[in-house]
Scaffold this active site. Structure first.
Site, PDB file in Angstrom:
ATOM      1  CD  GLU A 122      -4.302  -8.117  18.330  1.00 53.99           C
ATOM      2  OE1 GLU A 122      -4.348  -6.878  18.282  1.00 53.99           O
ATOM      3  OE2 GLU A 122      -3.434  -8.735  18.957  1.00 53.99           O
ATOM      4  CG  ASP A 175     -16.033   9.998  46.981  1.00 55.22           C
ATOM      5  OD1 ASP A 175     -15.341  10.095  47.994  1.00 55.22           O
ATOM      6  OD2 ASP A 175     -16.770   9.031  46.730  1.00 55.22           O
TER       7      ASP A 175
HETATM    8  N1  SAM Z   1      -6.101  -4.309  19.456  1.00 51.24           N
HETATM    9  C1  SAM Z   1      -6.787  -3.435  20.385  1.00 51.24           C
HETATM   10  C2  SAM Z   1      -6.294  -2.002  20.195  1.00 51.24           C
HETATM   11  O1  SAM Z   1      -5.088  -1.820  20.089  1.00 51.24           O
HETATM   12  O2  SAM Z   1      -7.125  -1.075  20.207  1.00 51.24           O
HETATM   13  C3  SAM Z   1      -6.544  -3.836  21.825  1.00 51.24           C
HETATM   14  C4  SAM Z   1      -7.196  -5.116  22.202  1.00 51.24           C
HETATM   15  S1  SAM Z   1      -6.986  -5.492  23.899  1.00 51.24           S
HETATM   16  C5  SAM Z   1      -5.612  -6.524  23.869  1.00 51.24           C
HETATM   17  C6  SAM Z   1      -8.317  -6.593  24.263  1.00 51.24           C
HETATM   18  C7  SAM Z   1      -9.528  -5.936  24.899  1.00 51.24           C
HETATM   19  O3  SAM Z   1      -9.159  -5.341  26.136  1.00 51.24           O
HETATM   20  C8  SAM Z   1     -10.195  -4.824  24.122  1.00 51.24           C
HETATM   21  O4  SAM Z   1     -11.050  -5.336  23.132  1.00 51.24           O
HETATM   22  C9  SAM Z   1     -10.940  -4.079  25.196  1.00 51.24           C
HETATM   23  O5  SAM Z   1     -12.190  -4.663  25.480  1.00 51.24           O
HETATM   24  C10 SAM Z   1     -10.030  -4.256  26.405  1.00 51.24           C
HETATM   25  N2  SAM Z   1      -9.208  -3.060  26.713  1.00 51.24           N
HETATM   26  C11 SAM Z   1      -7.885  -2.943  26.515  1.00 51.24           C
HETATM   27  N3  SAM Z   1      -7.431  -1.768  26.916  1.00 51.24           N
HETATM   28  C12 SAM Z   1      -8.488  -1.091  27.397  1.00 51.24           C
HETATM   29  C13 SAM Z   1      -8.666   0.214  27.950  1.00 51.24           C
HETATM   30  N4  SAM Z   1      -7.657   1.068  28.081  1.00 51.24           N
HETATM   31  N5  SAM Z   1      -9.900   0.575  28.349  1.00 51.24           N
HETATM   32  C14 SAM Z   1     -10.955  -0.267  28.202  1.00 51.24           C
HETATM   33  N6  SAM Z   1     -10.840  -1.503  27.684  1.00 51.24           N
HETATM   34  C15 SAM Z   1      -9.633  -1.923  27.280  1.00 51.24           C
END
Ligand code: SAM
Length: 253
Positions: A122, A175
């Protein structure tokens, strides 16, 4: 605009093997092999203290999923900081962060040491963010299962801007986004394929006409696809005339 100054990127991740694959291919792999930049990882699991090397626990207040714990993640971030030059910038990849962009890649490339923190589950215990994170960056409005792919995107886009990384010194300058415009279309041999022809101007050998056509395509494509980018630019009279002619050619068509 190219990135300068960066010596090291350290990714804090539970899956270092995912991240190091960017070091094995293409221009980024070459830059790392040539020593233009060092890519390293720190694994929070190496900073867990129990015999199971636990890095996550259930959320206070209940609910689904697990949360990354303070001690192992902060241990990894601090070890990363000690491994590189002073004044590291620590960035958390997060869907809640500012949208990553070319301008951001240029800015990050000016830091001597960039620490990218990839979340899992999470996400991180919020106190890690308060204590250690300078900024949060997002790849876009979608949720990945972990921050590694986002960290790899940041590594790739920062490293390819390092002077000398791309084969042709001008490649990055033209680019998309480098000058606020999208790139022009590209063609290669054969000149005719499946009844489709390369625009005649590109085969004319007239370098001024080619440059003007490409500039017009960049302006036109940006107007069509990303008018928000054009709205922030002030165009020269020459650019305005090129764009006007592009619009007129579409009206005629
Ligand atoms: N519970 C979090 C929320 O809804 O904001 C999402 C957690 S996600 C399942 C797990 C990890 O994936 C995050 O802590 C982040 O590091 C990464 N992550 C997920 N989506 C991302 C995005 N759009 N950009 C960058 N990192 C992302």
């Amino acid at each position: 605009m190219t990135a300068t100054g960066i010596e090291r990127i350290t990714v804090v991740t539970l899956f270092p093997q995912m991240v190091t694959t960017v070091a094995e291919h293409g221009v980024v792999g070459r830059a790392i092999a040539d020593g233009a930049i060092k890519l390293a990882c720190e694994n929070p699991r190496d900073f867990a203290t129990d015999k199971h090397r636990t890095v996550d626990d259930r959320p206070f207040g209940g609910g689904p999923g697990m949360v990354m714990q303070f001690a192992p993640v902060v241990g990894a971030i601090r070890a990363a900081r000690e491994s590189g030059p002073e004044g590291a910038r620590t960035v958390l990849l997060s869907p809640q962060g500012e949208r990553f962009s070319h301008q951001k890649a240029v800015a990050l490339g000016r830091q001597a040491h960039l620490i990218l923190v990839a979340g899992r589950y999470e996400g991180l215990d919020e106190r890690i963010v308060e204590a250690e994170i300078d900024e949060e960056l997002s790849l876009g409005d979608f949720v990945l299962s972990g921050g590694e792919l986002a960290a790899m995107a940041v590594v790739d886009s920062v490293v390819r801007l390092l002077p000398g990384t791309l084969g042709h010194s001008d490649s990055a300058v033209e680019d998309s986004f480098a000058e606020g415009l999208l790139d022009h279309p590209h063609y290669t041999r054969p000149a005719s394929v499946d009844g489709r022809e390369v625009p005649a101007v590109l085969q004319s050998g007239d370098h001024a006409a080619i440059a003007s056509w490409r500039r017009q395509q960049r302006l036109g494509r940006t107007w069509l696809r990303r008018p928000d980018l054009l709205a922030t630019m002030s165009l020269s009279e020459e650019d305005q005339a090129l764009l006007e002619a592009f619009r007129a050619s579409r009206d005629d068509g």
